[in-house]
Design a protein around this motif. Structure first.
Motif, PDB file in Angstrom:
ATOM      1  N   PHE A  24      -7.485   7.281  -0.671  1.00  0.00           N
ATOM      2  CA  PHE A  24      -7.978   6.061  -0.031  1.00  0.00           C
ATOM      3  C   PHE A  24      -7.971   4.870  -0.991  1.00  0.00           C
ATOM      4  O   PHE A  24      -8.670   3.875  -0.771  1.00  0.00           O
ATOM      5  N   GLU A  25      -7.223   4.958  -2.073  1.00  0.00           N
ATOM      6  CA  GLU A  25      -7.187   3.906  -3.100  1.00  0.00           C
ATOM      7  C   GLU A  25      -6.931   2.537  -2.467  1.00  0.00           C
ATOM      8  O   GLU A  25      -5.977   2.340  -1.706  1.00  0.00           O
ATOM      9  N   GLY A  26      -7.805   1.571  -2.756  1.00  0.00           N
ATOM     10  CA  GLY A  26      -7.618   0.205  -2.283  1.00  0.00           C
ATOM     11  C   GLY A  26      -7.982  -0.015  -0.827  1.00  0.00           C
ATOM     12  O   GLY A  26      -7.853  -1.129  -0.308  1.00  0.00           O
ATOM     13  N   LYS A  27      -8.458   1.022  -0.130  1.00  0.00           N
ATOM     14  CA  LYS A  27      -8.803   0.905   1.280  1.00  0.00           C
ATOM     15  C   LYS A  27     -10.318   0.735   1.450  1.00  0.00           C
ATOM     16  O   LYS A  27     -11.108   1.285   0.694  1.00  0.00           O
ATOM     17  N   THR A  28     -10.699  -0.035   2.461  1.00  0.00           N
ATOM     18  CA  THR A  28     -12.119  -0.293   2.717  1.00  0.00           C
ATOM     19  C   THR A  28     -12.545   0.360   4.030  1.00  0.00           C
ATOM     20  O   THR A  28     -11.758   0.426   4.988  1.00  0.00           O
ATOM     21  N   PHE A  29     -13.797   0.831   4.059  1.00  0.00           N
ATOM     22  CA  PHE A  29     -14.303   1.580   5.207  1.00  0.00           C
ATOM     23  C   PHE A  29     -15.675   1.066   5.638  1.00  0.00           C
ATOM     24  O   PHE A  29     -16.450   0.555   4.823  1.00  0.00           O
ATOM     25  N   LEU A  30     -15.949   1.249   6.914  1.00  0.00           N
ATOM     26  CA  LEU A  30     -17.281   0.993   7.462  1.00  0.00           C
ATOM     27  C   LEU A  30     -17.542   2.060   8.521  1.00  0.00           C
ATOM     28  O   LEU A  30     -16.633   2.442   9.259  1.00  0.00           O
ATOM     29  N   VAL A  31     -18.768   2.548   8.569  1.00  0.00           N
ATOM     30  CA  VAL A  31     -19.137   3.613   9.509  1.00  0.00           C
ATOM     31  C   VAL A  31     -20.112   3.052  10.535  1.00  0.00           C
ATOM     32  O   VAL A  31     -21.041   2.313  10.189  1.00  0.00           O
ATOM     33  N   THR A  32     -19.905   3.390  11.801  1.00  0.00           N
ATOM     34  CA  THR A  32     -20.825   2.932  12.842  1.00  0.00           C
ATOM     35  C   THR A  32     -21.042   4.048  13.867  1.00  0.00           C
ATOM     36  O   THR A  32     -20.184   4.923  14.043  1.00  0.00           O
TER      37      THR A  32
END
Length: 669
Positions: A593-601
């Motif tokens: 996941f290098e350089g990737k952004t995440f959000l959990v909902t």
């Protein structure tokens, strides 16, 4: 206080703050506080017209140009300031006023651009050659700074076309240059600049053009005076024209038609502006069609066809009420500023970091001072500077502590270091700090052992060192009888303690609290050593051969493992089944996941909220706190709400289910 007296007081205060801001390049209060004072004065003058005066600050734009070192120049066309708004409701009101003034004409479009936090400039070219540069000044008269703007590389001496033209823009100091200048000033024992805006303004007013050249100012243009005569019909077309003749723009000039679009893009730029190499303090919204500008007209100070939206203040002023000395897990003594509560970057703040006593001396901070505070990296509030000009003489000097505020032990200071430290290994604050560090999210992540519970268990004698956490089941009945505990919370705590035995080696290593070994270094050491026994065997030279390990870290590791007490704790933790070994992961697996952004909902079924965040970080990803264009993946659980809707509206965010995420990481385990 009578209205007439308050009006007089407000005028004096505003004139004083304006003089310091525009002439001396010093901010005595924040922009928000200044705007509040100005608004109060405007309201009082409106309902008390008998006290209105033509030279009131409410009738003026910018600086009064007192004591200027540069020759004065009258602007051919007045340089107005913008009226400010602080919420989307005020933007809606602005659009309604525009619609009303334009009556039955075709509805306008709007251009949204960043509001640069610098110094306004008007530059005149004759036959394509730069002949004059003038600051905004009071809007009518400015300062001639031609010699200095010739030193700014982004302001060309010759245009690509041989035309007569006046263009306006904003001179800024790039953040990267600002940081280097302050580092140099700090090394030379000089007072550092409070912010890039003050530094830019002070630089442009230097009498020596060489200083201007050395500091590396930049300039972005956004306005053509009398644009119609160049065939420009819209504000957006003006940007293209400016670039066509060889001048620089920010490239941020979005044409929008609805409040919903404007709101969405403002929200986007609240986060995205952090990637820019110049300071912005808001966005500017302008009617796009230039033909409407004359219809809409101007107030005394501002155009009715434009408005500024100000972001929550990053830097505000408040009063320093006192200082509390805190003791950390390593014994480091940290001064914490106790403040009059104030809002900064959207949250209420009444405490801020002062780092160490030397920092207090360097910044000349006294109790009772008015101080500027800001959020470092948008997270931790810190004191930036004291405002000496507002001192009354009643302020008190800050004295360095000589004994530990918790255990009373005489403090020590290592040679060459700035921090005062408590040397007592049994200091209650150090002991508690070690426990809190061990159970933290980045460490063993034991839910239910918060600060208050740890403090309580220490008092009751349940805990002496961190290994006692794994004996807490022996006190089950006693814990269940404690106030605000109960069977369910005790059961959850003991389950979390048991689960922590499965934490990977790097987290166990982090939890030991080795000085200089944070989360990143613990991951690196775990990866390189493979197990604790191999790490214990490593010599100083072997540690230094690890890419990323310096002398300070190597010495700290050697010293930590030289302690019999620390070795005993490690052996006990091994006995409780904690994980002190781990296979080295391949770079591909670790950085999927290098350089990737995440959000959990939404509600999760396979992971806890903290657990899924750990998985994201484990494979090189980064967790964000809000939906924005910066987001790559939104992981949705059950009953996902507004965040899912917003991500769908943006359209570029990849939306995956919790099951899909689980399948990805399961393959990489």
């Amino acid at each position: 206080m009578k209205k007439e007296e308050r009006i007089k007081e407000l005028r004096e205060l505003i004139e004083k703050y304006s003089y310091y801001y525009y002439t001396l390049n010093e901010s005595l209060i924040s922009d928000v506080e200044f705007d509040k004072l100005l608004k109060e004065l405007e309201d009082l003058e409106k309902v008390n017209p008998q006290y209105s005066m033509f030279d009131s600050p409410t009738m003026q734009v910018g600086s009064s140009l007192k004591n200027t070192k540069f020759s004065k120049v009258t602007h051919k066309e007045k340089m107005l300031s913008l009226s400010n708004s602080y919420n989307i409701g005020e933007i809606e009101d602005f659009i309604k006023r525009v619609d009303k003034l334009l009556e039955n004409r075709k509805k306008p479009s709007y251009v949204l651009e960043v509001k640069l936090d610098g110094l306004s400039i008007s530059v005149t070219y004759k036959d394509g050659k730069l002949v004059q540069g003038v600051t905004r000044g009071d809007g009518v008269i400015g300062e001639d700074v031609t010699e200095n703007i010739l030193q700014i590389q982004s302001i060309p001496k010759f245009l690509k076309e041989k035309i007569d033209i006046e263009v306006r823009g904003e001179i800024v100091l790039p953040i990267s240059k600002f940081q280097k200048i302050n580092e140099k000033r700090l090394a030379n024992g000089e007072e550092i600049f409070a912010n890039p805006r003050n530094a830019a303004s002070g630089t442009l007013r230097q009498l020596d053009p060489e200083i201007v050249k050395e500091r590396g100012l930049d300039c972005y243009f956004y306005f053509v005076v009398g644009g119609e005569k160049y065939g420009i019909k819209t504000h957006r077309e003006a940007f293209d024209f400016i670039e066509k003749i060889g001048l620089k723009t920010t490239g941020i000039d979005e044409v929008l038609t609805s409040v919903e679009e404007i709101d969405k893009r403002i929200e986007y730029w609240k986060d995205a502006r952090e990637k820019l190499d110049y300071e912005t303090d808001g966005m500017v919204l302008k009617v796009n069609e230039i033909e409407y500008w004359e219809v809409l007209g101007n107030t005394t100070k501002s155009p009715r066809w434009a408005i500024a939206y100000k972001f929550p203040a990053k830097q505000v002023s408040t009063k320093l009420l006192g200082i509390t000395w805190q003791v950390g897990r390593t014994g480091k003594i940290t001064p914490v500023a106790e403040l009059e509560e104030v809002e900064v970057s959207g949250s209420r703040v009444k405490r801020a970091s002062l780092h160490n006593f030397d920092e207090i001396v360097r910044k000349d901070i006294k109790i009772g001072d008015k101080v500027f505070i800001e959020k470092a990296a948008e997270i931790i509030p810190q004191v930036v500077k004291s405002i000496k000009e507002l001192r009354t003489g009643e302020e008190q000097e800050v004295l360095a502590p000589t004994t530990c505020p918790i255990c009373g032990t005489t403090l020590e200071k290592e040679e060459g270091l700035v921090d005062l430290k408590c040397p007592n290994p049994s200091c209650p604050a150090k002991v508690q700090g070690r426990f809190e560090y061990f159970v933290s999210r980045d460490g063993m992540n034991i839910i239910g052992l918060g600060q208050k519970i740890v403090e309580r268990f220490l008092e009751l004698g349940y805990l002496n060192d961190v290994t006692d956490i794994y004996r807490l089941s022996e006190h089950r009945e006693e814990m269940e009888g404690l106030e605000k505990m109960g069977k369910k919370s005790v059961e959850n705590l003991l389950n979390s303690i048991e689960e922590s035995k499965q934490r990977e080696y790097s987290k166990v290593l982090y939890s030991l609290g080795i000085p200089e070994v944070g989360k990143f270094m613990a991951n690196l050491l775990a990866d390189e050593s493979g197990n604790i026994d191999r790490l214990l065997e490593m010599t100083r030279d072997e540690l230094l051969m690890i890419n990323g390990v310096g002398e300070k870290v190597a010495d700290s590791i050697i010293n930590f493992f030289a302690s019999e007490e620390n070795l005993e704790i490690i052996e006990k933790l091994k006995g409780f089944g904690l994980n002190f070994s781990g296979e080295k992961q391949s770079k591909v697996e670790k950085n999927v996941f290098e350089g990737k952004t995440f959000l959990v909902t939404g509600k999760l079924t396979k992971f806890t909220r903290e657990g899924i965040k750990e998985e994201i970080e484990k494979f090189g990803g980064k967790n964000l706190s809000a939906v924005s264009k910066n987001l790559d993946y939104l992981i949705v659980g059950e009953k996902a709400g507004s965040k899912l809707k917003k991500a769908q509206e943006i359209g570029t965010i990849k939306i995956i289910t919790e099951d899909e995420f689980f399948n990805i990481v399961s393959e990489k385990e």
